[in-house]
Scaffold this active site. Structure first.
Site, short mmCIF file in Angstrom:
data_model
loop_
_atom_site.label_atom_id
_atom_site.label_comp_id
_atom_site.label_asym_id
_atom_site.label_seq_id
_atom_site.Cartn_x
_atom_site.Cartn_y
_atom_site.Cartn_z
N LYS A 37 -10.04 2.31 -1.34
CA LYS A 37 -10.11 1.81 0.04
C LYS A 37 -11.37 2.31 0.74
O LYS A 37 -11.62 3.51 0.81
CB LYS A 37 -8.85 2.25 0.79
CG LYS A 37 -8.70 1.68 2.19
CD LYS A 37 -7.37 2.14 2.77
CE LYS A 37 -7.11 1.58 4.15
NZ LYS A 37 -5.82 2.08 4.70
N CYS B 89 -5.15 -2.89 3.64
CA CYS B 89 -4.69 -2.61 5.00
C CYS B 89 -5.82 -2.64 6.04
O CYS B 89 -6.28 -3.70 6.43
CB CYS B 89 -3.95 -1.28 5.00
SG CYS B 89 -2.84 -1.06 6.43
N GLU C 213 0.83 -1.20 0.00
CA GLU C 213 0.00 0.00 0.00
C GLU C 213 0.87 1.26 0.00
O GLU C 213 1.85 1.37 0.75
CB GLU C 213 -0.88 -0.01 1.26
CG GLU C 213 -1.75 1.23 1.44
CD GLU C 213 -2.42 1.29 2.81
OE1 GLU C 213 -3.46 1.95 2.91
OE2 GLU C 213 -1.90 0.67 3.77
#
Length: 341
Positions: free
Chosen positions: A116, A230, A40
């Protein structure tokens, strides 16, 4: 399917242009891989919040151009980690920046993006600076003849060590006691406002229906890959939505800090066990913006077994996985078919 996970280390002193060039070279060195995965925000700095606006770019920017070329040169699908995306228009919260993952095919074409959904920072960091994604993304990737029945010739790490494929735990640097198998976790498929997008790379319709409540099976020579990033890892309902869309593999790039690496490792196993999928997780190494990264990138089997782990420094783990293990695991222990919620 041969997977290469590049656990990148970087510092604040490395210019972004030099880092992009270095990473593209690392990707091109993964000859024979079907899928290469990066961490990421490796170009912008996962915790370098103050530099994000300056380093933001479009999905056709410097990172995309370099990784598109690298994917074509190496002949692999490349998950380019994520960028701070600045498309030129504002989002619903008026910020105009997203944490966006990019997937390129073997020809270097951009075949999927994922913004995300869950932003880390508890009101600061990502929630303060970035828009939230809204779509659950599952990509259908056409791997060709090499997709099924892949038997590992070796499990390798980039320092030259080669491990016996019948004993891949020899490559795992951390003790298995730290990866202790927990109780199987029940997931809930929650109703929400997010939409689910299943993006197809020239794929024919799947001919096999619901795979033990794991969604429609992928056609032969294809793999369905769920994308997340994440902090998303802490939200199991996202992954149940991906499984309902047919995901066999979860790809999770991260900038997960060393202070919480025990949670990282536990959650990777939990997502694999409760959804009976392969988890391919690429974390960041090194220290940047005053934050030590946790490393410990890993490839986890649908049973929760850790097949390979990268340790703490910069390195690449390469492993052949047999995608048929997903269906075999679900048939041998059909927990998904017992879902009631």
């Amino acid at each position: 399917m041969r997977v290469a996970v590049i656990q990148l280390a970087y510092t604040d002193s490395e210019p972004m242009g030099a880092r992009i060039e270095r990473v593209a070279s690392l990707v091109e060195s993964q000859k024979g891989a079907d899928l290469v995965v990066l961490p990421e925000l490796w170009s912008a700095g996962g915790f370098d919040y103050q530099a994000w606006n300056e380093k933001a770019q479009s999905v056709e920017g410097p990172v995309a151009r370099a990784l598109s070329e690298a994917a074509a040169n190496v002949g692999a699908f490349v998950h380019a980690g994520s960028i701070i995306e600045k498309p030129g228009e504002k989002g619903p919260e008026g910020r105009g920046l997203w944490n966006t993952s990019l997937m390129f095919d073997r020809d270097g074409d951009l075949v999927g993006t994922y913004r995300k959904i869950h932003r880390f920072g508890f009101g600061n960091g990502e929630p303060k600076l970035l828009e939230a994604g809204e779509e659950v993304i599952v990509l259908d990737l056409a791997l060709g003849d090499r997709a099924g029945g892949a038997m590992a010739a070796e499990v390798a790490v980039d320092d030259g060590a080669v491990c016996d494929p019948a004993n891949p735990e020899a490559c795992v640097e951390a003790s298995q006691s730290e990866w202790a198998m927990g109780a199987e976790l029940a997931g809930v498929d929650l109703d929400g406002d997010m939409s689910i997008s299943s993006e197809v790379d020239d794929a024919p319709a799947a001919s096999v229906a619901d795979d033990a409540r794991g969604g429609a099976a992928a056609p032969d020579g294809h793999v369905k890959v769920g994308l997340s990033t994440c902090y998303d890892l802490r939200f199991p309902e996202l992954y149940r939505k991906q499984v309902d869309a047919g995901a066999q593999v979860f790809v999770i790039p991260a900038a997960w800090p060393a202070a919480r690496v025990a949670a990282w490792r536990t959650l990777l196993q939990a997502r694999a066990i409760e959804n009976q999928v392969f988890v391919i997780a690429c974390n960041t190494a090194g220290t940047h913006a005053g934050t030590e990264m946790g490393g410990n990138s890993a490839i986890v089997a649908p049973t929760g077994e850790v097949l390979a782990e990268a340790g703490r420094g910069e390195r690449t783990i390469t492993l052949d996985i047999d995608l048929d293990d997903v269906a075999a695991t679900r048939q041998a222990f059909p927990v998904l078919s017992d879902r009631r919620l």
